[in-house]
Design a protein around this motif. Structure first.
Motif, PDB file in Angstrom:
ATOM      1  N   PRO A 195      28.676  45.192  34.230  1.00  0.00           N
ATOM      2  CA  PRO A 195      27.872  45.440  33.032  1.00  0.00           C
ATOM      3  C   PRO A 195      26.380  45.449  33.348  1.00  0.00           C
ATOM      4  N   ILE A 196      25.607  46.063  32.469  1.00  0.00           N
ATOM      5  CA  ILE A 196      24.143  46.001  32.583  1.00  0.00           C
ATOM      6  C   ILE A 196      23.627  44.735  31.898  1.00  0.00           C
ATOM      7  N   LEU A 197      24.240  44.405  30.771  1.00  0.00           N
ATOM      8  CA  LEU A 197      23.874  43.196  30.035  1.00  0.00           C
ATOM      9  C   LEU A 197      25.106  42.321  29.867  1.00  0.00           C
ATOM     10  N   GLY A 198      24.973  41.047  30.171  1.00  0.00           N
ATOM     11  CA  GLY A 198      26.095  40.132  30.029  1.00  0.00           C
ATOM     12  C   GLY A 198      25.840  39.105  28.938  1.00  0.00           C
ATOM     13  N   PHE A 199      26.918  38.726  28.245  1.00  0.00           N
ATOM     14  CA  PHE A 199      26.808  37.715  27.190  1.00  0.00           C
ATOM     15  C   PHE A 199      27.075  36.300  27.719  1.00  0.00           C
ATOM     16  N   ASN A 200      27.451  36.207  28.991  1.00  0.00           N
ATOM     17  CA  ASN A 200      27.720  34.911  29.616  1.00  0.00           C
ATOM     18  C   ASN A 200      27.591  35.080  31.125  1.00  0.00           C
ATOM     19  N   ASN A 201      28.065  34.107  31.864  1.00  0.00           N
ATOM     20  CA  ASN A 201      27.925  34.156  33.322  1.00  0.00           C
ATOM     21  C   ASN A 201      28.998  34.985  34.017  1.00  0.00           C
ATOM     22  N   LEU A 202      30.029  35.412  33.296  1.00  0.00           N
ATOM     23  CA  LEU A 202      31.098  36.262  33.842  1.00  0.00           C
ATOM     24  C   LEU A 202      31.736  35.639  35.090  1.00  0.00           C
ATOM     25  N   ILE A 203      32.034  34.331  34.999  1.00  0.00           N
ATOM     26  CA  ILE A 203      32.564  33.650  36.183  1.00  0.00           C
ATOM     27  C   ILE A 203      34.056  33.372  36.096  1.00  0.00           C
ATOM     28  N   ASP A 204      34.648  33.508  34.919  1.00  0.00           N
ATOM     29  CA  ASP A 204      36.082  33.252  34.816  1.00  0.00           C
ATOM     30  C   ASP A 204      36.683  34.175  33.764  1.00  0.00           C
ATOM     31  N   GLN A 205      38.009  34.039  33.554  1.00  0.00           N
ATOM     32  CA  GLN A 205      38.716  34.929  32.643  1.00  0.00           C
ATOM     33  C   GLN A 205      38.202  34.809  31.210  1.00  0.00           C
ATOM     34  N   THR A 206      37.856  33.585  30.804  1.00  0.00           N
ATOM     35  CA  THR A 206      37.336  33.396  29.445  1.00  0.00           C
ATOM     36  C   THR A 206      36.042  34.169  29.247  1.00  0.00           C
ATOM     37  N   ASP A 207      35.160  34.108  30.235  1.00  0.00           N
ATOM     38  CA  ASP A 207      33.905  34.851  30.151  1.00  0.00           C
ATOM     39  C   ASP A 207      34.161  36.350  30.094  1.00  0.00           C
ATOM     40  N   LEU A 208      35.075  36.825  30.928  1.00  0.00           N
ATOM     41  CA  LEU A 208      35.374  38.260  30.950  1.00  0.00           C
ATOM     42  C   LEU A 208      35.983  38.725  29.625  1.00  0.00           C
ATOM     43  N   ASP A 209      36.856  37.883  29.060  1.00  0.00           N
ATOM     44  CA  ASP A 209      37.459  38.235  27.764  1.00  0.00           C
ATOM     45  C   ASP A 209      36.403  38.303  26.663  1.00  0.00           C
ATOM     46  N   GLU A 210      35.460  37.351  26.682  1.00  0.00           N
ATOM     47  CA  GLU A 210      34.400  37.379  25.668  1.00  0.00           C
ATOM     48  C   GLU A 210      33.553  38.631  25.825  1.00  0.00           C
ATOM     49  N   GLN A 211      33.198  38.959  27.069  1.00  0.00           N
ATOM     50  CA  GLN A 211      32.385  40.142  27.327  1.00  0.00           C
ATOM     51  C   GLN A 211      33.066  41.392  26.778  1.00  0.00           C
ATOM     52  N   GLU A 212      34.349  41.535  27.082  1.00  0.00           N
ATOM     53  CA  GLU A 212      35.077  42.729  26.621  1.00  0.00           C
ATOM     54  C   GLU A 212      35.237  42.727  25.104  1.00  0.00           C
ATOM     55  N   GLY A 213      35.513  41.563  24.539  1.00  0.00           N
ATOM     56  CA  GLY A 213      35.710  41.486  23.099  1.00  0.00           C
ATOM     57  C   GLY A 213      34.462  41.872  22.326  1.00  0.00           C
TER      58      GLY A 213
END
Length: 265
Positions: A195-213
Motif C-alpha cells: 500500500p501507499i498509505l497504511g492504517f496500521n503497522n501491517l505486521i500480522d494478519q489482524t493488521d492486514l485484515d483491517e487494512q483490506e477492510g
C-alpha cells in the motif's frame, strides 16, 4: 430605560440552536436574579447598580449578537423609569429607580419567554431537530466545509455527493496519486499488498485484515455513494444523508492517521 442608537447598523437576527437557547435563558435568568436583589434597600445612587446594568447589556450582546435588534435596543439600558429632572428630590429619584427595577425584570422575563417560545417551535419541527443534531456532530473539517450548508439548506443528496468527492480528493492529496481516481485509486493506495498509505503497522494478519477492510469501505464510498450521485438522480432523506456523511467523515479521520508505506515495486 433605553436610548436610540444614532449609528446606522446592519441588523443581524440570531439563528439559534436549541443548545444556544438553553444557555441564553440561563444567562438571562441570572440577570433577573441580579436585578431582584436590588429591591433590598438599594439606593438609586449605589455603585453596584452600574455593575448590574453592564451585566444586563453584556448578556444581551452575548446571547443575541453585537448587531442583533435586541442588543441595538438595549445597549444603553439603565435601571430607571421616567425622565431625568434636575433638582429632583431623593424620593422622586428613588421612585424612578424602583420603577426601573420592575421594568428591568419585566424586560428580561420577556426575552426569556420569547426564547422559550422559539425553542418550543424548533422542537416541533423534525427537520430542524435533524439539522440541530447535524450541527453538533464532530465532522472532519474537510467534510463539514463542503457539506454543512448544503445539508442545512435541505440539499441532502448534494451534501453527500460533495462530502464523498472531498474524501477521494483528500486520498489523492495525501497519497500524491492525482493520476488515479475512484476504485483504482483506493485499491492502489490502501491495498494490503504494497500500500501507499497504511492504517496500521501491517505486521500480522489482524493488521492486514483491517487494512483490506477499510480499503473496501473506501470502495463502497466510491461505488455506492459518490458515483450514483454523480451519474444519476439519487434522493437522500435527512437521516440517510447524515449516516453517509458520518461514515465519510470517519474515513477522512482515518486518512489523517494513515502513514506512508515504502513500496517495493
Amino acid at each position: 430605560m433605553t436610548r436610540k442608537n444614532s449609528e446606522e447598523t446592519t441588523v443581524q437576527i440570531k439563528q439559534f440552536t436549541i443548545k444556544e437557547i438553553d444557555r441564553g435563558i440561563t444567562k438571562l435568568e441570572r440577570r433577573v436574579q441580579d436585578v431582584e436583589e436590588l429591591r433590598e434597600e438599594t439606593v438609586y445612587s449605589d455603585p453596584k447598580i452600574k455593575n448590574v446594568e453592564e451585566s444586563i447589556k453584556e448578556t444581551i450582546r452575548e446571547v443575541y449578537g453585537q448587531f442583533s435588534p435586541e442588543f441595538i435596543k438595549y445597549q444603553h439600558y439603565t435601571i430607571w423609569e421616567g425622565t431625568y429632572v434636575i433638582g429632583d428630590s431623593f424620593l422622586g429619584k428613588q421612585t424612578k429607580f424602583q420603577l426601573g427595577i420592575e421594568h428591568a425584570i419585566s424586560m428580561l422575563n420577556g426575552l426569556i419567554e420569547r426564547l422559550a417560545e422559539k425553542k418550543f417551535d424548533l422542537e416541533q419541527d423534525p427537520d430542524t431537530i435533524k439539522i440541530q443534531t447535524f450541527n453538533g456532530l464532530n465532522l472532519h473539517p474537510r467534510i463539514s466545509n463542503v457539506c454543512l450548508n448544503l445539508y442545512k439548506d435541505g440539499h441532502f443528496s448534494s451534501a453527500v455527493f460533495e462530502a464523498s468527492k472531498s474524501l477521494i480528493n483528500y486520498v489523492k492529496e495525501k497519497s500524491k496519486r492525482h493520476d488515479l481516481d475512484g476504485t483504482n485509486l483506493v485499491r492502489t493506495v490502501f491495498s494490503r499488498n504494497k500500500p501507499i498509505l497504511g492504517f496500521n503497522n501491517l505486521i500480522d494478519q489482524t493488521d492486514l485484515d483491517e487494512q483490506e477492510g477499510i480499503m473496501h469501505l473506501f470502495e463502497g464510498v466510491v461505488m455506492g455513494i459518490r458515483n450514483p450521485r454523480g451519474h444519476g438522480n439519487i434522493t437522500d432523506d435527512p437521516d440517510r444523508a447524515m449516516d453517509y456523511i458520518i461514515l465519510i467523515s470517519l474515513l477522512a479521520y482515518r486518512v489523517d492517521n494513515s502513514s506512508s508505506i515504502l513500496r517495493e515495486d
